[in-house]
Design a protein around this motif. Structure first.
Motif, PDB file in Angstrom:
ATOM      1  N   LEU A 137     -26.698 -28.067   3.641  1.00  0.00           N
ATOM      2  CA  LEU A 137     -26.329 -26.727   4.105  1.00  0.00           C
ATOM      3  C   LEU A 137     -25.162 -26.783   5.068  1.00  0.00           C
ATOM      4  CD1 LEU A 137     -29.185 -26.050   2.977  1.00  0.00           C
ATOM      5  CD2 LEU A 137     -29.423 -24.433   4.885  1.00  0.00           C
ATOM      6  N   THR A 138     -24.317 -25.765   5.012  1.00  0.00           N
ATOM      7  CA  THR A 138     -23.246 -25.561   5.981  1.00  0.00           C
ATOM      8  C   THR A 138     -23.445 -24.192   6.632  1.00  0.00           C
ATOM      9  OG1 THR A 138     -21.685 -26.911   4.715  1.00  0.00           O
ATOM     10  CG2 THR A 138     -20.758 -25.389   6.341  1.00  0.00           C
ATOM     11  N   ILE A 139     -23.499 -24.192   7.965  1.00  0.00           N
ATOM     12  CA  ILE A 139     -23.720 -22.967   8.742  1.00  0.00           C
ATOM     13  C   ILE A 139     -22.520 -22.792   9.661  1.00  0.00           C
ATOM     14  CG2 ILE A 139     -25.310 -21.741  10.262  1.00  0.00           C
ATOM     15  CD1 ILE A 139     -27.432 -23.871   9.462  1.00  0.00           C
ATOM     16  N   PRO A 140     -21.530 -22.001   9.282  1.00  0.00           N
ATOM     17  CA  PRO A 140     -20.310 -21.871  10.079  1.00  0.00           C
ATOM     18  C   PRO A 140     -20.606 -21.475  11.524  1.00  0.00           C
ATOM     19  CG  PRO A 140     -20.025 -20.834   7.934  1.00  0.00           C
ATOM     20  CD  PRO A 140     -21.469 -21.187   8.047  1.00  0.00           C
ATOM     21  N   GLY A 141     -19.978 -22.192  12.449  1.00  0.00           N
ATOM     22  CA  GLY A 141     -20.106 -21.883  13.866  1.00  0.00           C
ATOM     23  C   GLY A 141     -21.341 -22.441  14.533  1.00  0.00           C
ATOM     24  N   ALA A 142     -22.229 -23.097  13.778  1.00  0.00           N
ATOM     25  CA  ALA A 142     -23.478 -23.603  14.359  1.00  0.00           C
ATOM     26  C   ALA A 142     -23.300 -25.019  14.890  1.00  0.00           C
ATOM     27  CB  ALA A 142     -24.583 -23.590  13.311  1.00  0.00           C
ATOM     28  N   ASP A 143     -24.184 -25.406  15.781  1.00  0.00           N
ATOM     29  CA  ASP A 143     -24.384 -26.804  16.162  1.00  0.00           C
ATOM     30  C   ASP A 143     -25.805 -27.131  15.739  1.00  0.00           C
ATOM     31  OD1 ASP A 143     -25.009 -29.229  17.349  1.00  0.00           O
ATOM     32  OD2 ASP A 143     -23.923 -28.805  19.211  1.00  0.00           O
ATOM     33  N   THR A 144     -25.945 -27.772  14.583  1.00  0.00           N
ATOM     34  CA  THR A 144     -27.279 -27.951  14.012  1.00  0.00           C
ATOM     35  C   THR A 144     -28.133 -28.929  14.811  1.00  0.00           C
ATOM     36  OG1 THR A 144     -26.489 -29.666  12.480  1.00  0.00           O
ATOM     37  CG2 THR A 144     -26.474 -27.367  11.693  1.00  0.00           C
ATOM     38  N   ALA A 145     -27.519 -29.789  15.608  1.00  0.00           N
ATOM     39  CA  ALA A 145     -28.304 -30.672  16.472  1.00  0.00           C
ATOM     40  C   ALA A 145     -28.983 -29.869  17.578  1.00  0.00           C
ATOM     41  CB  ALA A 145     -27.415 -31.764  17.055  1.00  0.00           C
TER      42      ALA A 145
END
Length: 393
Positions: free
Chosen positions: A331-339
């Motif tokens: 998945l790619t979530i623009p603008g997110a910091d998935t950590a």
């Protein structure tokens, strides 16, 4: 006593990287584990393996428990060669080495090919445990991006041409998971496979092909790089972890005789004779096509469930890959910091692996994450996606 003073120079250098498994999230009870990249527990043939152990010990008594194990280990090698032949990889007995899982195979190949001055190439993103292994040997790691058709071999060619033109060291080896890649689930196109092999000839590098997921196709099987290799440049790394049982640690390397002889010198007796003997006994009695078809069918159903749930619940700006096999969706979530997002996600009852852990430069993966559909049940998958979508907003 300062124990660090006793480490060798290369170990001291390697220890500056994060320890193995630092990427693994802490998963609270009740959390949907979309982070778990291991087989569905119901598909591990526990009863058949138990029967294999009983039958083997009844027939051979303590022999499988000794250093050399059962003579059935030779049958395991024969079974693996025959299976590879069915996949158009034609090798002789002296061109195969059984290892303790794929990771030992990767480590052995790295050990004989890579030192601190060796340049290597990996996909970006790539399998994090392979990256950890390579960083034990060298910091000279180059990366090539992956898109929906796998490694972008045009960018690989540009990188190699530039390095050659500027008289920079060229890489000795390239590591790739071309089929149902971990973490993205993408598959290298046939055109790019041909291009990659051509580049290996032109720029004189070797290829480590990690085929851990290659049997888990949802439609048609995909030709391995090794099956297309005409000059012996490809080390094929196989594993039974994803299709039988990961805890048995049975993998292998297929390569030219000279490579295998060298790998054997450094593997020595670091085997699991009992596990290999058991695996051989299991395989001689299993209906492999039916076993494999069952795996493929269930994982395809789980993947479809995950993709449908993503389409239903995810915000419009979130995108994801469409795997044709394997275990993973990216998945790619623009603008997110998935950590950073992971803590909120686990609080909401769902876990994943943040994308940064699959990159050499971790900042490149801040907006991405890996979901696995292999271990969770289908109802859990839907609920996990719903919870994750709620966190993303």
């Amino acid at each position: 006593m300062n124990v660090k003073n006793y480490f060798s120079q290369n170990i001291t250098s390697a220890l500056k990287h994060a320890p193995p498994g630092a990427w693994m999230p802490v998963v609270p009870d009740g959390c949907v584990r979309l982070s778990s990249g291991f087989p569905d527990a119901s598909l591990v043939p526990v009863n058949q393996i138990q029967q294999a152990v009983t039958r083997m010990l009844n027939e051979e008594q303590g022999l499988p428990l000794h250093y050399i194990g059962s003579p059935k280990i030779d049958q395991l090698q024969t079974w693996l060669r025959n299976r590879m032949y069915e996949r158009n990889i034609h090798i002789n007995p002296e061109e195969l080495l059984v290892t303790s899982g794929a990771c030992q195979a990767i480590d052995l190949i790295a050990r004989i090919l890579i030192d601190e001055d060796t340049f290597i190439i990996v996909e970006s993103p790539t399998y994090m445990e392979a990256l950890e292994i390579f960083q034990n040997y060298t910091d000279q790691i180059l990366t090539v991006p992956v898109d929906q058709d796998g490694m972008q071999t045009d960018q690989l060619e540009a990188l190699l041409a530039t390095r050659k033109e500027e008289d920079q060291p060229l890489p000795k080896v390239l590591y790739t998971i071309p089929t149902f890649q971990n973490p993205t689930g993408t598959t290298l196109s046939s055109e790019r496979r041909k291009h990659l092999l051509e580049l290996a000839e032109t720029f004189n590098f070797l290829i480590m092909e990690d085929g851990a997921y290659g049997e888990l196709h949802f439609d048609q099987p995909v030709n391995s790089l090794k099956s297309m290799d005409q000059s012996g440049r490809v080390f094929y790394i196989g594993s039974l972890s994803k299709v039988v049982a990961p805890g048995m640690r049975v993998g292998w390397v297929a390569a030219n005789k000279e490579w295998i002889e060298t790998l054997f010198c450094f593997k020595k007796d670091l085997d699991h004779p009992f596990a290999q003997s058991t695996m051989a006994t299991f395989l001689e009695n299993v209906d492999w096509p039916a076993h494999l078809s069952n795996l493929q069918s269930l994982y395809q159903s789980k993947c479809s469930t995950l993709l449908n749930a993503l389409s239903e619940h995810m915000p419009a700006n979130v995108t994801w890959t469409q795997p044709k096999g394997g275990y993973f969706v990216w998945l790619t979530i623009p603008g997110a910091d998935t950590a950073t997002l992971l803590e909120k996600a686990t609080d909401a009852g769902v876990s994943y692996i943040p994308g940064k852990y699959f990159y050499l430069q971790q900042e490149d993966g801040l907006e991405q994450l890996r979901l696995s559909f292999s271990a969770a049940g289908e109802e859990e998958i839907v609920e996990g996606v719903r919870r994750l979508a709620g966190v993303i907003g």
